[in-house]
Write a protein that holds these residues in place. Structure first.
Motif, mmCIF file in Angstrom:
data_model
loop_
_atom_site.group_PDB
_atom_site.id
_atom_site.type_symbol
_atom_site.label_atom_id
_atom_site.label_comp_id
_atom_site.label_asym_id
_atom_site.label_seq_id
_atom_site.Cartn_x
_atom_site.Cartn_y
_atom_site.Cartn_z
ATOM 1 N N ALA A 474 0.858 -1.193 0.000
ATOM 2 C CA ALA A 474 0.000 0.000 0.000
ATOM 3 C C ALA A 474 0.887 1.234 0.000
ATOM 4 O O ALA A 474 2.040 1.189 0.441
ATOM 5 N N PRO A 475 0.376 2.356 -0.482
ATOM 6 C CA PRO A 475 1.160 3.586 -0.419
ATOM 7 C C PRO A 475 1.527 3.931 1.027
ATOM 8 O O PRO A 475 0.714 3.759 1.946
ATOM 9 N N LEU A 476 2.747 4.399 1.227
ATOM 10 C CA LEU A 476 3.203 4.793 2.559
ATOM 11 C C LEU A 476 2.216 5.760 3.211
ATOM 12 O O LEU A 476 1.938 5.689 4.416
ATOM 13 N N GLY A 477 1.650 6.660 2.419
ATOM 14 C CA GLY A 477 0.781 7.704 2.944
ATOM 15 C C GLY A 477 -0.593 7.238 3.363
ATOM 16 O O GLY A 477 -1.391 8.055 3.841
ATOM 17 N N THR A 478 -0.890 5.951 3.220
ATOM 18 C CA THR A 478 -2.178 5.491 3.715
ATOM 19 C C THR A 478 -2.253 5.585 5.231
ATOM 20 O O THR A 478 -3.338 5.787 5.793
ATOM 21 N N ILE A 479 -1.087 5.450 5.913
ATOM 22 C CA ILE A 479 -1.088 5.570 7.375
ATOM 23 C C ILE A 479 -0.042 6.551 7.891
ATOM 24 O O ILE A 479 0.053 6.770 9.094
ATOM 25 N N VAL A 480 0.751 7.153 6.985
ATOM 26 C CA VAL A 480 1.858 8.022 7.398
ATOM 27 C C VAL A 480 1.633 9.436 6.882
ATOM 28 O O VAL A 480 1.451 9.641 5.674
ATOM 29 N N HIS A 481 1.638 10.397 7.800
ATOM 30 C CA HIS A 481 1.596 11.796 7.412
ATOM 31 C C HIS A 481 2.982 12.227 6.903
ATOM 32 O O HIS A 481 4.004 11.612 7.240
ATOM 33 N N GLY A 482 3.051 13.309 6.150
ATOM 34 C CA GLY A 482 4.330 13.822 5.679
ATOM 35 C C GLY A 482 4.280 15.305 5.420
ATOM 36 O O GLY A 482 3.218 15.891 5.188
ATOM 37 N N VAL A 515 15.567 5.108 2.209
ATOM 38 C CA VAL A 515 15.125 6.328 1.527
ATOM 39 C C VAL A 515 15.939 6.547 0.255
ATOM 40 O O VAL A 515 15.389 6.872 -0.810
ATOM 41 N N GLN A 516 17.248 6.331 0.336
ATOM 42 C CA GLN A 516 18.105 6.548 -0.829
ATOM 43 C C GLN A 516 17.874 5.497 -1.917
ATOM 44 O O GLN A 516 17.744 5.822 -3.100
ATOM 45 N N SER A 517 17.841 4.238 -1.509
ATOM 46 C CA SER A 517 17.848 3.155 -2.507
ATOM 47 C C SER A 517 16.468 2.834 -3.050
ATOM 48 O O SER A 517 16.345 2.316 -4.169
ATOM 49 N N TYR A 518 15.406 3.138 -2.270
ATOM 50 C CA TYR A 518 14.067 2.793 -2.748
ATOM 51 C C TYR A 518 13.121 3.982 -2.784
ATOM 52 O O TYR A 518 12.566 4.317 -3.839
ATOM 53 N N LEU A 519 12.906 4.624 -1.645
ATOM 54 C CA LEU A 519 11.794 5.566 -1.550
ATOM 55 C C LEU A 519 11.942 6.730 -2.535
ATOM 56 O O LEU A 519 10.983 7.123 -3.200
ATOM 57 N N GLU A 567 4.700 14.473 -0.760
ATOM 58 C CA GLU A 567 3.546 13.846 -1.397
ATOM 59 C C GLU A 567 3.963 12.761 -2.386
ATOM 60 O O GLU A 567 3.282 11.739 -2.533
ATOM 61 N N PHE A 568 5.100 12.960 -3.057
ATOM 62 C CA PHE A 568 5.635 11.909 -3.919
ATOM 63 C C PHE A 568 6.035 10.696 -3.088
ATOM 64 O O PHE A 568 5.685 9.549 -3.405
ATOM 65 N N LEU A 569 6.752 10.931 -2.002
ATOM 66 C CA LEU A 569 7.243 9.816 -1.192
ATOM 67 C C LEU A 569 6.097 9.076 -0.497
ATOM 68 O O LEU A 569 6.162 7.856 -0.313
ATOM 69 N N ARG A 570 5.034 9.787 -0.140
ATOM 70 C CA ARG A 570 3.898 9.140 0.508
ATOM 71 C C ARG A 570 3.126 8.224 -0.448
ATOM 72 O O ARG A 570 2.408 7.326 -0.005
ATOM 73 N N CYS A 571 3.253 8.449 -1.735
ATOM 74 C CA CYS A 571 2.531 7.572 -2.677
ATOM 75 C C CYS A 571 3.362 6.362 -3.095
ATOM 76 O O CYS A 571 2.873 5.507 -3.842
ATOM 77 N N ARG A 572 4.581 6.251 -2.597
ATOM 78 C CA ARG A 572 5.410 5.081 -2.876
ATOM 79 C C ARG A 572 4.869 3.873 -2.111
ATOM 80 O O ARG A 572 4.532 3.961 -0.925
ATOM 81 N N VAL A 573 4.831 2.721 -2.760
ATOM 82 C CA VAL A 573 4.225 1.522 -2.181
ATOM 83 C C VAL A 573 5.235 0.784 -1.296
ATOM 84 O O VAL A 573 6.381 0.537 -1.706
#
Length: 586
Positions: A474-482, A515-519, A567-573
């Motif tokens: 699921a996208p990170l932002g489903t439960i994580v604020h940013g 964060v560097q290698s994936y997010l 917002e970009f990082l929060r949509c990463r799965v």
């Protein structure tokens, strides 16, 4: 300003503060100052002040703002004229000392400092641009002295965003420079209130919760600061939005660089910061400690303008990468005779087409061509926009250029360089309406800090992420604020969660290497990443060094303020524990 001032009897405030400055308008107003074509202060401040003045005078509300931009003295003259024109008995003072180009260039000539760029690490001697203006970030004690001497309105240039709140609290409570904890709390209170409605729900990733609370009328934060430095944040009565632990966490994480938060008057130590919900729309700030300020302050240097032009095409439906490759090849061929004069050229696909789109707009992306050059004539229509638009009859299927070509003609933009200079080199002065001028001395005591914030690439609270049970992608932002933002070419981004067990998961998931290698995906270009945890906020914060293509004033990115990085990082799965999702999505 009128909204807050005229409602004094129902919702009293003592001081109205306003932050009109950003790195974007610092450079623009610097260019205006040098050209001399129009006034180089922020005219929207006068628009806000004029209808509010009768209420400010009636209720004796103090005012402190940094709207002077690059011509504070001229703004002082305009405000004084406005006050007299309304027949009001208000004393107007102004602050000088932020304009520092002469002393900076002299120090550079004497070799006193390399004036290292705090974002990129380069030396000012190696900067390939000609400085035309430089502004230092001043503290709040000049404002405090002006109020002490009877000023009702204090206009400033580049004081730091939070300095008007520091100055107001310092004057009101008769603090001393040694009251570091009190100053640090006022400093953070200034940060929480500096950005208009942000603390009340603007730019907040839980924004969907605001709709029933009136997101068309989001309120303005009001900070209550006690003599002992305790801070409570609320908002103007009758407004929409909310003041909550989450909205304040969002604003706090915006633009900070790590656990050390610097101002000319104090350093706020943020390791143990937290917020406490007191009642509806009332939240207390906790855990902030004060330390000595650094001996230096930040300086923003504006260079002689360069020029930029951009052209847009629309692409729809299938084969977007191939369509983009075709038109880029055709445009490059036609631009070839002129490319040697360009300092930058890039082709960008903005957006993507979903599977089986149900309307044409959803199936359309923006193909952006952007170029920069040292001289306007190098981006003249024959050398840029004509080569960009001439392939129209031999381009990809559906080839459609944007017909509004105003952005395709060269406009001036300004390179921006961020460095440090000693506070002792700055002539910080208060100018009173009586004609008296008072010098504000630099801090007698200071502390030199490391040029890098404390960083911890992995958490000390090690837990196996598999111990949280079954997961689902699921996208990170489903439960994580940013929340993210810009400082020069640096970008900061903070993430936080609602529950303590979620925080243990977040701490272990969000390592620097992850964060560097994936997010960050293709956005990571090898720069330094600093990481820090704020346990009291259930937050993990990252500083992405030199991530934003030179900063807002001259970037080729559409995320010119860095605010969409989060917002970009929060949509990463990622793999999200099912039990967290069962609590509901943000």
């Amino acid at each position: 300003m009128t909204l807050l001032a005229e409602n004094y009897e129902n919702d009293p405030i003592d001081v109205l503060v306003g932050d009109w400055m950003s790195e974007g308008n610092m450079t623009v107003r610097a260019g205006t100052k040098i050209s001399g074509q129009v006034d180089a202060y922020e005219p929207t401040f006068l628009e806000a002040l004029q209808p509010a003045l009768p209420h400010i005078a009636k209720y004796r509300i103090k005012v402190a703002v940094n709207a002077g931009a690059a011509d504070t003295k001229k703004l002082h003259e305009a405000v004084t004229k406005m006050v007299k024109g309304q027949g009001l008995n208000l004393s107007v003072a102004w602050i000088s000392g932020d304009e520092v180009l002469p002393q900076l260039l002299e120090a550079q000539k004497r070799g006193e400092s390399p004036f290292e760029n705090i974002c990129t690490g380069e030396s000012l001697d190696d900067w390939d641009f000609e400085p035309i203006y430089a502004q230092a970030y001043l503290g709040g004690l000049g404002i405090a002295k002006a109020f002490e001497k009877g000023a009702d309105i204090v206009v400033c240039g580049r004081v730091s965003d939070a300095s008007p709140v520091i100055g107001a609290a310092y004057w009101w409570h008769n603090w001393q420079r040694s009251d570091l904890d009190e100053l640090a709390n006022a400093f953070v209170a200034g940060h929480l209130s500096e950005c208009s409605s942000y603390s009340a729900g603007g730019n907040y990733t839980g924004f969907k919760d605001l709709e029933p609370l009136g997101w068309e009328n989001i309120g303005y934060p009001i900070v209550e600061i006690s003599h002992s430095g305790e801070v409570v944040v609320t908002k103007n009565k009758g407004s929409g939005g909310q003041i909550s632990v989450n909205t304040l966490t969002s604003q706090f994480l915006y633009e900070i660089q790590g656990p050390w938060y610097f101002n000319s008057d104090v350093t706020a130590i943020l390791d143990n910061i937290s917020f406490e919900h007191l009642s509806t729309d009332r939240v207390a700030l906790r855990g902030v400690k004060g330390a000595l300020p650094p001996p230096t302050t930040k300086v923003g240097i504006t260079a002689k303008p360069i020029y930029q032009a951009e052209m847009h095409w629309f692409m729809t439906g299938l084969d977007i990468p191939a369509k983009a490759r075709m038109i880029e090849t055709q445009i490059r061929m036609l631009l070839a005779p002129h490319l040697s004069a360009f300092s930058h050229l890039s082709f960008q696909i903005i957006g993507s087409v979903p599977d089986n789109p149900t309307n044409q707009n959803a199936a359309t992306v923006d193909f952006r061509v952007i170029a920069q050059a040292r001289r306007a004539e190098d981006l003249a229509p024959a050398k840029f926009v004509r080569p960009c638009i001439d392939p129209i009859m031999c381009a990809y299927p559906g080839a459609t250029p944007h017909l509004d070509l105003r952005q395709a003609f060269p406009k001036d933009i300004f390179e921006y360089y961020v460095t440090l200079m000693p506070q002792s080199d700055i002539q910080h002065r208060v100018h009173l309406s009586s004609g008296e001028s008072i010098e504000i001395a630099p801090p007698a005591e200071s502390k030199v800090y490391s040029k890098h914030q404390p960083t911890q690439h992995t958490t000390g609270n090690v837990v196996d992420v598999g111990s949280f049970g079954a997961t689902v992608p699921a996208p990170l932002g489903t439960i994580v604020h940013g929340r993210s933002g810009d400082k020069g070419s640096d970008c900061n981004v903070g993430f936080w969660v609602r529950h303590q067990d979620e925080y243990a998961w977040l701490q272990n998931l969000l390592s620097t290497s992850f964060v560097q290698s994936y997010l960050l995906g293709d956005e990571y270009r090898g720069g330094r990443v600093e990481r820090f945890e704020f346990p009291g906020l259930k937050a993990v914060h990252f500083l992405l060094k030199d991530h934003l293509d030179r900063g807002v004033s001259c970037t080729s990115s559409v995320d010119f303020l860095g605010k969409n990085c989060a917002e970009f990082l929060r949509c990463r799965v990622v793999d999200v524990p099912l039990r967290f999702l069962a609590r509901g999505r943000i």
